[in-house]
Design a protein around this motif. Structure first.
Motif, PDB file in Angstrom:
ATOM      1  N   ALA A  36       0.829  -1.202   0.000  1.00 37.49           N
ATOM      2  CA  ALA A  36       0.000   0.000   0.000  1.00 37.49           C
ATOM      3  C   ALA A  36       0.864   1.253   0.000  1.00 37.49           C
ATOM      4  O   ALA A  36       0.571   2.233  -0.696  1.00 37.49           O
ATOM      5  N   SER A  37       1.933   1.242   0.774  1.00 33.61           N
ATOM      6  CA  SER A  37       2.816   2.403   0.821  1.00 33.61           C
ATOM      7  C   SER A  37       3.473   2.649  -0.534  1.00 33.61           C
ATOM      8  O   SER A  37       3.544   3.800  -0.998  1.00 33.61           O
ATOM      9  N   ALA A  38       3.936   1.584  -1.170  1.00 32.91           N
ATOM     10  CA  ALA A  38       4.574   1.737  -2.482  1.00 32.91           C
ATOM     11  C   ALA A  38       3.568   2.202  -3.523  1.00 32.91           C
ATOM     12  O   ALA A  38       3.882   3.045  -4.379  1.00 32.91           O
ATOM     13  N   ALA A  39       2.355   1.665  -3.471  1.00 28.68           N
ATOM     14  CA  ALA A  39       1.319   2.090  -4.420  1.00 28.68           C
ATOM     15  C   ALA A  39       0.977   3.561  -4.226  1.00 28.68           C
ATOM     16  O   ALA A  39       0.814   4.310  -5.203  1.00 28.68           O
ATOM     17  N   ASP A  40       0.865   3.990  -2.981  1.00 34.70           N
ATOM     18  CA  ASP A  40       0.548   5.389  -2.696  1.00 34.70           C
ATOM     19  C   ASP A  40       1.640   6.306  -3.239  1.00 34.70           C
ATOM     20  O   ASP A  40       1.349   7.330  -3.866  1.00 34.70           O
ATOM     21  N   ARG A  41       2.913   5.939  -3.035  1.00 35.11           N
ATOM     22  CA  ARG A  41       4.001   6.773  -3.530  1.00 35.11           C
ATOM     23  C   ARG A  41       4.038   6.774  -5.064  1.00 35.11           C
ATOM     24  O   ARG A  41       4.326   7.794  -5.691  1.00 35.11           O
ATOM     25  N   GLY A  42       3.711   5.641  -5.660  1.00 34.78           N
ATOM     26  CA  GLY A  42       3.635   5.601  -7.119  1.00 34.78           C
ATOM     27  C   GLY A  42       2.529   6.488  -7.652  1.00 34.78           C
ATOM     28  O   GLY A  42       2.706   7.217  -8.636  1.00 34.78           O
ATOM     29  N   LEU A  43       1.372   6.447  -7.020  1.00 38.56           N
ATOM     30  CA  LEU A  43       0.254   7.298  -7.444  1.00 38.56           C
ATOM     31  C   LEU A  43       0.597   8.776  -7.305  1.00 38.56           C
ATOM     32  O   LEU A  43       0.251   9.591  -8.174  1.00 38.56           O
ATOM     33  N   ARG A  44       1.259   9.129  -6.228  1.00 43.03           N
ATOM     34  CA  ARG A  44       1.590  10.540  -6.004  1.00 43.03           C
ATOM     35  C   ARG A  44       2.543  11.067  -7.073  1.00 43.03           C
ATOM     36  O   ARG A  44       2.363  12.170  -7.602  1.00 43.03           O
ATOM     37  N   VAL A  45       3.566  10.283  -7.404  1.00 44.79           N
ATOM     38  CA  VAL A  45       4.507  10.772  -8.403  1.00 44.79           C
ATOM     39  C   VAL A  45       3.874  10.780  -9.785  1.00 44.79           C
ATOM     40  O   VAL A  45       4.111  11.693 -10.595  1.00 44.79           O
ATOM     41  N   LEU A  46       3.023   9.807 -10.104  1.00 43.03           N
ATOM     42  CA  LEU A  46       2.331   9.803 -11.383  1.00 43.03           C
ATOM     43  C   LEU A  46       1.400  11.008 -11.497  1.00 43.03           C
ATOM     44  O   LEU A  46       1.336  11.670 -12.550  1.00 43.03           O
ATOM     45  N   HIS A  47       0.668  11.290 -10.423  1.00 43.08           N
ATOM     46  CA  HIS A  47      -0.249  12.425 -10.432  1.00 43.08           C
ATOM     47  C   HIS A  47       0.520  13.717 -10.677  1.00 43.08           C
ATOM     48  O   HIS A  47       0.084  14.589 -11.448  1.00 43.08           O
ATOM     49  N   ARG A  48       1.691  13.840 -10.055  1.00 34.47           N
ATOM     50  CA  ARG A  48       2.500  15.043 -10.223  1.00 34.47           C
ATOM     51  C   ARG A  48       3.062  15.140 -11.638  1.00 34.47           C
ATOM     52  O   ARG A  48       2.996  16.188 -12.278  1.00 34.47           O
TER      53      ARG A  48
END
Length: 548
Positions: free
Chosen positions: A115-127
């Motif tokens: 979950a932590s890795a997915a959240d960080r991936g989503l944040r960088v993709l969104h940016r």
């Protein structure tokens, strides 16, 4: 060739002070021993297998590979736009895994880390996607892969809003990913609609069949190629299997399952983008070594396998892929150098005038493909001079076209490799040996000046950082052209490059620089290029004396 399930080991790195003859013998033995090829794992492909085949052996190891390869900024892969496709794939795979855990379909091992890795991936993709600062590289099927993965991630985020997942609370709102500007889903939508309507799948789509969605099974006429692969791709094969529902006991299904299991075992879970790559690997290794004059006595089956592979349309890089002019040209060039001359008639099917396409319908143009066609035609004319005519006209035409593609700064870029040093080496070697007229010679000289101007302080060369592979290509550019190395500044740069290779080869991992759905490293080919560069330097007594 018969392919058998075997454990494939990535070629061992070169040691400093390597015995080139012994290392070449070992490398060639490895080609025969490991016919599927020696290729680095792919973040993109591994992510697709996590989503499409969680039941396949090595699933836990694939998840661990994704977690371990995440960058500190939350992304995956190489710098710049090269990170987008692997980051989309890894993030989507982690979300799919979390949904599977929530539904009880997968064990909840490491759920918090996922979950932590997915959240960080989503944040960088969104940016990234909001800022639209990424220049998207021209990698295969990128215009299909990005919209497909963005849509899948957004669908999963919709499910997070309905059924929250611990650790992803920030995504319960309306935040969704967009598609990069200058890209849309229209091409993907047209393909999917055509497949649903029963259209036959284009051959070049098979390598990225995982983007096709869920067309009715059987409507597209797809059958795995021996040894059970769809498009020489684990992800594409898994997607095809998903369409069968794994129902029944057809020979094709069993072959595809065996292929996936073999590939999954090769690297201990993670998988490469393309495998097998038999003809591609053997052609590049044998052609590069022979061109540099490295003493070699390849097992006869290696040479014969290249000759047998070439048909009326040429040869593909490996089973399940379409025939292409690039692999065909390199295989033909290797054969000529090894004493087996075949007429390059098959290459005329790729002529577009004034250049040659990699395959019919290619989206883009490759300078390295055309450099390799020039090699194939030039070598054939050297061996069979009586056939001049059309072949000689093509040599003249290709020489002029390649010179026109050279950038003002002196290098070339290409769609099959991230580094300009690879593209420039291909063009320089072809123009130096087979190019026509003073423009070819002047082009080679400009490329050499560019190489001299871009050498790093430690003696290396590289796009992002100094690497053994790119330094080897730079050495080929400096040392291969006849009569130029005598210039003192060229010799000095070559000595610094040779010293770097001697001190560094085998002490650093070769980064992935070759284009597929994401970047990969064909380690046997890189090793051959490095051996060839070392041999070129060691064959120059003046360089070795100056270095001493």
């Amino acid at each position: 060739m018969q392919f058998v399930p075997i454990k494939v080991d990535i070629a061992r790195p070169l040691a400093a002070g390597v015995d080139i003859v012994a290392a070449t013998r070992e490398l060639l033995a490895g080609l025969a021993r490991q016919p599927w090829g020696q290729v680095s794992p792919s973040i993109y492909e591994t992510g697709r297998l996590v989503t499409l085949a969680p039941w396949l052996i090595g699933h836990a190891e694939r998840l661990r590979y994704l977690l371990d390869s995440q960058r500190p900024d939350g992304g995956w892969g190489a710098p710049g736009g090269y990170a987008l496709v692997p980051t989309l794939s890894a993030t989507e795979a982690l979300l799919a895994t979390l949904r599977g855990i929530a539904a009880g379909r997968q064990p909840a091992v490491g759920r918090a880390d996922l979950a932590s890795a997915a959240d960080r991936g989503l944040r960088v993709l969104h940016r990234w996607l909001r800022a639209d600062r990424l220049s998207i590289p021209d990698t295969p099927a990128v215009d299909l892969i990005i919209p497909a993965l963005v849509a899948s991630i957004n669908q999963q985020l919709d499910e997070v809003r309905e059924s929250p997942l611990t650790g992803l609370d920030a995504w319960r709102g309306e935040a969704r990913l967009g598609i990069p500007k200058r890209m849309d889903s229209s091409h993907l939508d047209r393909i999917r609609q055509a497949l649903i309507a029963g259209a036959r799948a284009p051959e070049k789509l098979l390598h990225a069949w995982e983007v096709a969605g869920n067309p009715p099974h059987g409507a597209t006429g797809i059958h795995p190629a021996s040894p059970g692969t769809v498009g020489a791709s684990p992800a594409a094969t898994a997607a095809w299997l998903g369409g069968t529902g794994l129902v029944g006991s057809s020979h094709s299904v069993h072959q595809a399952l065996a292929y996936l299991e073999t590939v999954a075992r090769q690297l201990g879970g993670p998988v490469p983008c393309a495998v097998p790559i038999t003809v591609f690997e053997r052609g590049w290794v044998l052609s590069g070594l022979a061109r540099a004059g490295v003493p070699l006595a390849p097992p006869p089956e290696l040479v014969s396998s290249l000759a047998v592979a070439i048909g009326p349309a040429g040869t593909p890089a490996g089973p399940g892929l379409p025939a292409d002019a690039d692999t065909t040209s390199v295989a033909l060039h290797a054969l000529v150098q090894l004493g087996t001359t075949l007429a390059p008639e098959s290459l005329w099917g790729y002529e577009m005038t004034p250049y040659f396409c990699t395959w019919p319908g290619e989206d883009g143009i490759s300078v390295t493909t055309n450099a390799h066609v020039l090699d194939a035609f030039g070598a054939y004319l050297t061996t069979v001079p009586d056939v001049a005519g059309r072949y000689q006209a093509a040599v003249v035409q290709l020489s002029a076209w390649l010179v026109e593609q050279q950038l003002a700064s002196g290098e070339w870029g290409d769609r099959w490799h991230a580094s300009p040093y690879y593209a420039t080496a291909c063009c320089v070697l072809a123009l130096d040996q087979f190019g026509c007229g003073p423009s070819a010679s002047a082009s080679v000289a400009r490329a050499i000046e560019w190489v001299l101007a871009t050498q790093r302080s430690d003696g290396s060369w590289g796009r992002w950082t100094g690497t053994v592979e790119e330094t080897a290509y730079a050495m080929h550019i400096l040392l291969a052209p006849a009569g130029l190395t005598e210039r003192r500044h060229i010799a000095a740069a070559a000595i610094r490059g040779y010293t770097y290779l001697q001190e560094t080869a085998g002490r650093q991992d070769d980064p992935p620089l070759w284009h597929d759905k994401d970047l990969y490293c064909p380690s046997a080919i890189v090793r051959a290029a490095t051996l060839a560069a070392l041999h070129l330097a060691q064959s120059r007594p003046d360089l070795m004396t100056s270095r001493a």
